[in-house]
Design an enzyme around this catalytic site. Structure first.
Site: not given
Ligand code: C5P
Length: 289
Positions: A12, A136
């Site tokens: 994406k 995501d």
């Molecule tokens: O959800 P995911 O593990 O993919 O996210 C990776 C990192 O990106 C999270 O640990 C966070 O630090 C940051 N993040 C965030 N806000 C979001 C998505 C991701 O701060 N909406």
């Protein structure tokens, strides 16, 4: 039960990305338009005695830290499925690039296990499971183009807009999503997205130049400061006839929009610098690839 399933996991890009604030759970409140493109990984799934992942990409860990394997465990546990799953992953989406490659692999496993075992689950249920793997993943389960809010899990599907043709360029370094979000400071943002204007433009057959004019990603304020090369890359794209260029997600990959497939193809050679990976890509259409 089926014995094997081959499934595509498209990357994406974010056509628009706004950070609306930091939440008490440490995540950031987002408003982002995500759009699938036809650069995809391929997964071959086979029910087996054990859980096992093999991957053709050397840089990718095949252990429990891999989101595809985490998704397999989650599906089997949630629905009491017997045995394990063999996953053969052909990796094309670069890692740590802002293209949700790992999330898309996880989403493909979630959708694939549902199909293999003929569970007949609702997309909303699959998205809810995906949320436990990463922010995501729900979008990658849903697919197409969508407006994502919350952590990324509150999804509103959008119509198929104009078909986009673009050159994707990944500089020879990666960025940590967590580090980029952590360093986000609204005071450093120079340009804020205009969501309503974008949504009024996002229609089939719309002039791609208008879409290009509405591209905006506030995380550029962090990533371009950390890696000025990203800004130089955007400039290079504009010098090579791009209608617009933007960093995807937390970066560092940049996509450059062109008026047609032929124009994007023509620009590709000029944008191929040593050490940089480039791809000619288009909007992902259901049933394609
Ligand atoms: O959800 P995911 O593990 O993919 O996210 C990776 C990192 O990106 C999270 O640990 C966070 O630090 C940051 N993040 C965030 N806000 C979001 C998505 C991701 O701060 N909406």
């Amino acid at each position: 039960m089926r014995t094997e399933l081959i499934i595509e996991a498209p990357a994406k890009i974010n056509l628009l990305l706004d950070v609306r604030g930091k939440r008490v759970d440490g995540y950031h409140e987002l408003e982002t338009v995500m759009h699938q493109i036809d650069l995809s990984d391929t997964l071959c799934l086979r029910p087996a005695k054990k859980f096992e992942l093999s991957c053709d990409g050397a840089e990718l860990p095949c252990d429990e830290s891999n989101l595809a394997l985490q998704a397999a465990h989650l599906m089997y546990k949630s629905y009491g499925l017997p045995g394990g799953l063999e996953i053969e992953l052909t990796k094309r989406i670069p890692v740590g690039a802002g293209l949700a490659g790992g999330s898309s692999d996880a989403a493909a496993v979630i959708r694939g296990v549902d199909q293999l075992f003929e569970l007949g689950l609702e997309t909303a249920d699959l998205c809810r499971l995906g949320e436990r793997i990463g922010s995501d993943v729900p979008f990658c389960v849903l697919g197409g183009t969508a407006l994502a809010r919350g952590r990324g899990e509150v999804l509103q599907p959008l119509p198929a807009g104009p078909e986009l043709s673009m050159v994707l360029i990944k500089p020879p370094f990666s960025l940590s999503t967590a580090a980029v979000f952590d360093a986000f400071d609204a005071r450093q943002v120079q340009e804020w997205p205009r969501l309503n204007a974008f949504l009024s433009i996002w229609q089939p057959g719309e002039d791609v130049a208008r879409v290009a004019g509405a591209l905006c990603n506030v995380l550029e304020s962090v990533s371009l400061a950390l890696q000025p090369e990203i800004g130089e890359l955007k400039q290079l794209c504009l010098e090579h006839g791009a209608l617009g260029a933007l960093m995807s997600g937390s970066g560092p990959t940049v996509f450059a929009l062109y008026g047609s497939r032929a124009e994007a193809q023509e620009a590709l050679a000029g944008l191929s610098e040593p050490g940089y990976e480039t791809w000619l890509v288009h909007s992902w259409r259901t049933g394609e690839g």
